[in-house]
Design an enzyme around this catalytic site. Structure first.
Site, short mmCIF file in Angstrom:
data_model
loop_
_atom_site.label_atom_id
_atom_site.label_comp_id
_atom_site.label_asym_id
_atom_site.label_seq_id
_atom_site.Cartn_x
_atom_site.Cartn_y
_atom_site.Cartn_z
N CYS A 2 13.84 27.76 46.65
CA CYS A 2 12.90 27.60 45.53
C CYS A 2 11.90 26.48 45.84
O CYS A 2 12.23 25.51 46.52
CB CYS A 2 13.65 27.23 44.27
SG CYS A 2 14.97 28.37 43.88
N ARG A 27 7.71 29.49 51.51
CA ARG A 27 9.16 29.33 51.42
C ARG A 27 9.84 30.63 51.05
O ARG A 27 11.06 30.74 51.15
CB ARG A 27 9.50 28.27 50.35
CG ARG A 27 8.99 26.87 50.67
CD ARG A 27 9.05 25.97 49.46
NE ARG A 27 10.40 25.58 49.12
CZ ARG A 27 10.93 24.39 49.40
NH1 ARG A 27 10.21 23.49 50.02
NH2 ARG A 27 12.16 24.11 49.05
N TRP A 77 13.79 31.70 44.40
CA TRP A 77 14.46 32.59 45.35
C TRP A 77 15.83 32.81 44.74
O TRP A 77 16.66 31.90 44.69
CB TRP A 77 14.54 31.91 46.72
CG TRP A 77 15.39 32.63 47.72
CD1 TRP A 77 16.69 32.35 48.05
CD2 TRP A 77 15.01 33.74 48.53
NE1 TRP A 77 17.13 33.21 49.01
CE2 TRP A 77 16.13 34.07 49.33
CE3 TRP A 77 13.84 34.48 48.66
CZ2 TRP A 77 16.10 35.12 50.25
CZ3 TRP A 77 13.82 35.53 49.57
CH2 TRP A 77 14.94 35.83 50.35
N ASN A 103 16.22 23.78 41.47
CA ASN A 103 16.45 24.33 42.80
C ASN A 103 17.86 23.92 43.20
O ASN A 103 18.23 22.76 43.04
CB ASN A 103 15.41 23.70 43.75
CG ASN A 103 15.65 24.05 45.20
OD1 ASN A 103 16.46 24.91 45.50
ND2 ASN A 103 14.94 23.38 46.09
N GLY A 104 18.68 24.86 43.68
CA GLY A 104 20.04 24.52 44.08
C GLY A 104 21.04 25.35 43.32
O GLY A 104 20.72 26.42 42.81
N GLU A 488 25.33 36.67 70.69
CA GLU A 488 24.23 36.16 69.86
C GLU A 488 23.26 35.33 70.71
O GLU A 488 22.04 35.44 70.55
CB GLU A 488 24.82 35.33 68.70
CG GLU A 488 23.83 34.68 67.76
CD GLU A 488 22.91 35.65 67.03
OE1 GLU A 488 23.12 36.87 67.09
OE2 GLU A 488 21.95 35.16 66.40
N LYS A 492 19.29 36.26 71.15
CA LYS A 492 18.20 35.31 70.84
C LYS A 492 17.24 35.21 72.03
O LYS A 492 16.03 35.19 71.86
CB LYS A 492 18.74 33.90 70.53
CG LYS A 492 19.42 33.71 69.22
CD LYS A 492 18.54 33.72 68.01
CE LYS A 492 18.41 35.07 67.39
NZ LYS A 492 19.39 35.55 66.50
N GLU A 495 15.10 38.38 72.38
CA GLU A 495 14.08 38.45 71.32
C GLU A 495 12.93 37.49 71.56
O GLU A 495 11.77 37.81 71.31
CB GLU A 495 14.70 38.07 69.97
CG GLU A 495 15.62 39.08 69.39
CD GLU A 495 16.22 38.56 68.10
OE1 GLU A 495 15.96 39.15 67.05
OE2 GLU A 495 16.95 37.54 68.13
N HIS A 511 35.32 42.88 86.31
CA HIS A 511 35.33 44.35 86.30
C HIS A 511 33.94 44.93 86.53
O HIS A 511 33.73 46.11 86.27
CB HIS A 511 35.92 44.85 84.98
CG HIS A 511 37.31 44.39 84.76
ND1 HIS A 511 38.37 44.85 85.50
CD2 HIS A 511 37.83 43.46 83.91
CE1 HIS A 511 39.49 44.24 85.11
NE2 HIS A 511 39.18 43.40 84.14
N LYS A 615 11.03 41.61 60.38
CA LYS A 615 12.10 40.86 59.72
C LYS A 615 13.02 41.79 58.94
O LYS A 615 14.22 41.55 58.84
CB LYS A 615 11.46 39.82 58.78
CG LYS A 615 12.45 38.83 58.18
CD LYS A 615 13.02 37.91 59.23
CE LYS A 615 14.18 37.08 58.73
NZ LYS A 615 15.03 36.61 59.84
C1 F6R Z 1 18.20 39.01 65.24
C2 F6R Z 1 17.86 39.60 63.96
C3 F6R Z 1 18.21 41.02 63.74
C4 F6R Z 1 18.85 41.20 62.37
C5 F6R Z 1 19.12 42.68 62.10
C6 F6R Z 1 19.79 42.91 60.77
O1 F6R Z 1 17.71 37.71 65.37
O2 F6R Z 1 17.31 38.97 63.11
O3 F6R Z 1 19.05 41.48 64.74
O4 F6R Z 1 20.04 40.47 62.34
O5 F6R Z 1 17.91 43.39 62.12
O6 F6R Z 1 19.00 42.47 59.72
P1 F6R Z 1 19.62 42.22 58.29
O7 F6R Z 1 20.61 41.11 58.42
O8 F6R Z 1 18.47 41.88 57.41
O9 F6R Z 1 20.30 43.50 57.89
#
Ligand code: F6R
Length: 620
Positions: A2, A27, A77, A103-104, A488, A492, A495, A511, A615
């Site tokens: 928020c 934000r 939010w 906020n919180g 992970e 990263k 990406e 293997h 996103k």
């Molecule tokens: C990686 C990333 C994506 C999301 C995936 C799922 O950095 O951001 O792999 O994790 O697209 O997205 P959500 O969590 O929104 O379902």
């Protein structure tokens, strides 16, 4: 998270509050509102959706009805309660004399709501925040603090548990705002004959560069020409004055070069806020729980469905649930789940993990699971999104909006939430004693402070990335809970740096993948705690030796005090000691930095928006 703005001065508050809200749009928010007073009744407007909806509403009611030189504003939010008009801030008290923005999370809101209802006060929203407005009106209208704004505000603040930044406005005192912070930020902006409040400096940066940061558990009484800082007990306190040397763009990123780096730094708060309020009176609780303890007890298998980083967090859910609850857990990439025709029934719990709550693959998996009679529990960061709406129960992560496309703080918050789910299941099924659950929860609560310490490795990682430069490929190895961390870390890097990266279980190396090892190939190894499954630790030490012998350059992530790995590490990144299951919450952080830094050397100058990625992926 928020956004909050407050203004007390000589000018009209409405345009200043609106500008402040606009500057905090970055934000992320799902509703917005403003309250204004000039001592003849508080005027408030609020609307779900974008700021434009609020501006349309202002046009409807007319700016003439929103006159006043004291204003508070809020972009919300959603955490407790859906993103609808009623839940938007400001919230007004039952007598209309108090307005608040918050906020919180007010953790004890349920008991405060009960108390207010028993006193005949009608709650108009689903939020945790509204209680504060009514409590303040009651404190001001009756009892020891009657007629005293300052004393009433302090009395209310001392009753609130949790993390909050809160602004109080009272129509009998139109010349002031009383505000407070506990664990979430609040900054005073000091102008000429006017004062501002902001959850960050972007709220008022256009008007003044002089600011004062409030300390933990501080209250500020703000008037046009002065501010007074107090502790919650009313004794005087001092803030930290500073000059803002950022422009608006830098202010939005909190001074970081990118939202992603800012979000990496927000991870202690993301985990802390996700854990807040879920362990009370010796019991673990979920959020909107339409699954009873009986339902959970009846579960005999768990399926985890998710994509990308959320899937990696789901792998950790598998480790935790199988270990704590002793029920079989299967995990499936959401896009594969329904096409494989998995065997589901009413004793199956499907755990659907999604930051956005809108990912089409995960949503379709949820629909398929429900159609087969399974129970669905969502772990989600976005209140009111589709996946939680279609699930039987939900546990919200409180990472706040994640703007960087590559997930960082949402991932760590998902891991924490998955562990809460595991503990809730263990509690319902009685596979862990209450004291064991309490102990695990305690070790989770210690994690945010430990993440703070891991964040200090940024400089070291920058140095490593500088030496590595524009690498072409990189491997990540882990064992046990270190394996999802390896995946992970590799994701990263793919990406952000657009290079080939691969995560493997270290034991699988021999293997096949060991054929990839060549001179100078950078390999990251996540070493399990030497105090955990010791055989795993000694096996991974052998794995590191194997790859070093073949010319790899090793970047080793190991616990403080683990000396066994020292001879085999080209670079050694230390993380604090923690129980094995908690280690991923720490070991992931250096890998996020590493990806962000290597991206720069590989030519990606905008890590917030890697090419080809979105996103929220709303197509299958
Ligand atoms: C990686 C990333 C994506 C999301 C995936 C799922 O950095 O951001 O792999 O994790 O697209 O997205 P959500 O969590 O929104 O379902």
């Amino acid at each position: 998270m928020c956004g909050i703005i407050g203004y007390v001065g000589q000018r009209q508050g409405l345009p200043i509050a609106l500008d402040g809200l606009r500057n905090m749009e970055y934000r992320g928010y799902d509703s917005a509102g403003i309250a204004i007073t000039q001592g003849a009744g508080i005027a408030a407007v609020k609307r779900a959706g974008k700021l434009q909806n609020l501006e349309d509403r202002i046009d409807e009611v007319g700016v003439e009805s929103l006159k006043g030189t004291t204003a508070i504003g809020h972009t919300r939010w959603a955490t407790h309660g859906r993103p609808i008009d009623e839940n938007a801030h400001p919230h007004l008290s039952y007598d209309g004399k108090v307005a608040i923005v918050h906020n919180g999370i007010i953790e004890n809101f349920a008991s405060l709501r009960d108390e207010l209802r028993a006193a005949g006060i009608e709650l108009r929203s689903e939020t945790d925040s509204e209680v504060a407005a009514h409590l303040l009106a009651r404190a001001y209208n009756e009892g020891e603090t009657a007629g005293d704004f300052r004393a009433s505000a302090l009395a209310v603040l001392n009753r609130l548990e949790g993390a909050f930044t809160i602004l109080f406005m009272h129509d009998d005192h139109p010349d002031q705002i009383i505000a407070a912070r506990r664990s979430t930020p609040l900054i005073v902006g000091v102008g000429e004959g006017e004062m501002f409040l902001g959850s960050d400096v972007a709220a008022f940066i256009e008007h003044t560069k002089h600011a004062v940061e409030l300390g933990q558990d501080n209250v500020v009484i703000l008037r046009a020409d002065e501010y007074e800082i107090l502790n919650f007990d009313g004794t005087p306190a001092t803030g930290r004055p500073f000059e803002i040397d950022w422009d608006l763009a830098a202010a939005e990123k909190g001074g970081y070069d990118s939202f992603m780096l800012k979000e990496i730094h927000e991870q202690p708060a993301a985990v802390r806020d996700t854990l807040a309020g879920h362990y009370q009176d010796g019991r673990v609780t979920l959020d909107e729980q339409n699954l009873t303890d009986e339902d959970l007890k009846y579960i005999d298998q768990v399926f985890v469905v998710a994509c990308g980083s959320a899937y990696h967090s789901g792998l950790l859910a598998k480790y935790a649930i199988e270990h704590w609850v002793r029920v079989p857990v299967q995990i499936e990439v959401a896009s594969e789940f329904r096409y494989r025709d998995p065997i589901l029934d009413e004793r199956t719990l499907v755990l659907a993990i999604s930051q956005s709550g809108e990912t089409a693959d995960t949503l379709e998996a949820v629909r398929h699971a429900k159609a087969q009679g399974a129970k669905v529990l969502a772990v989600c960061n976005t209140n009111g999104s589709q996946i939680p709406r279609e699930s039987d129960a939900v546990l919200y992560t409180h990472a706040g909006p994640e703007i960087g496309v590559a997930s960082t703080k949402a991932f760590l918050a998902q891991v924490a939430a998955n562990y809460i789910v595991g503990l809730a299941l263990a509690q319902a099924k009685g596979t862990k004693y209450p004291d064991e659950i309490a102990e695990i929860y305690r070790s989770l609560e210690e994690i945010p402070a430990k993440i703070e310490r891991v964040l200090e490795c940024e400089e070291q990682v920058t140095g490593i990335a500088e030496v590595l430069g524009a690498v072409r490929t990189m491997l990540f190895l882990g064992r046990g809970v270190g394996y999802p961390v390896a995946l992970e870390g590799a994701l990263k890097l793919k990406e952000l740096a657009y290079i080939h990266a691969e995560g493997f279980p270290a034991g699988e190396l021999k293997h096949g993948p060991i054929a990839l090892i060549e001179d100078d190939l950078p390999v990251v190894v996540i070493v399990p705690s030497p105090r955990g499954v010791t055989v795993l630790h000694s096996k991974i030490v052998s794995n590191i030796q194997e790859i070093r012998a073949r010319g790899a350059k090793t970047i080793v992530i190991a616990e403080e005090g683990d000396t066994a790995v020292e001879p085999y590490a080209n670079w050694l990144i230390r993380i604090p000691e923690s129980p094995s299951m908690m280690q991923p919450l720490l070991a992931t952080v250096p890998l996020q930095y590493l990806a962000a830094e290597i991206a720069g050397h590989c030519g990606n100058t905008d890590i917030d928006k890697p090419r080809n990625l979105a996103k929220s992926v709303t197509v299958e």
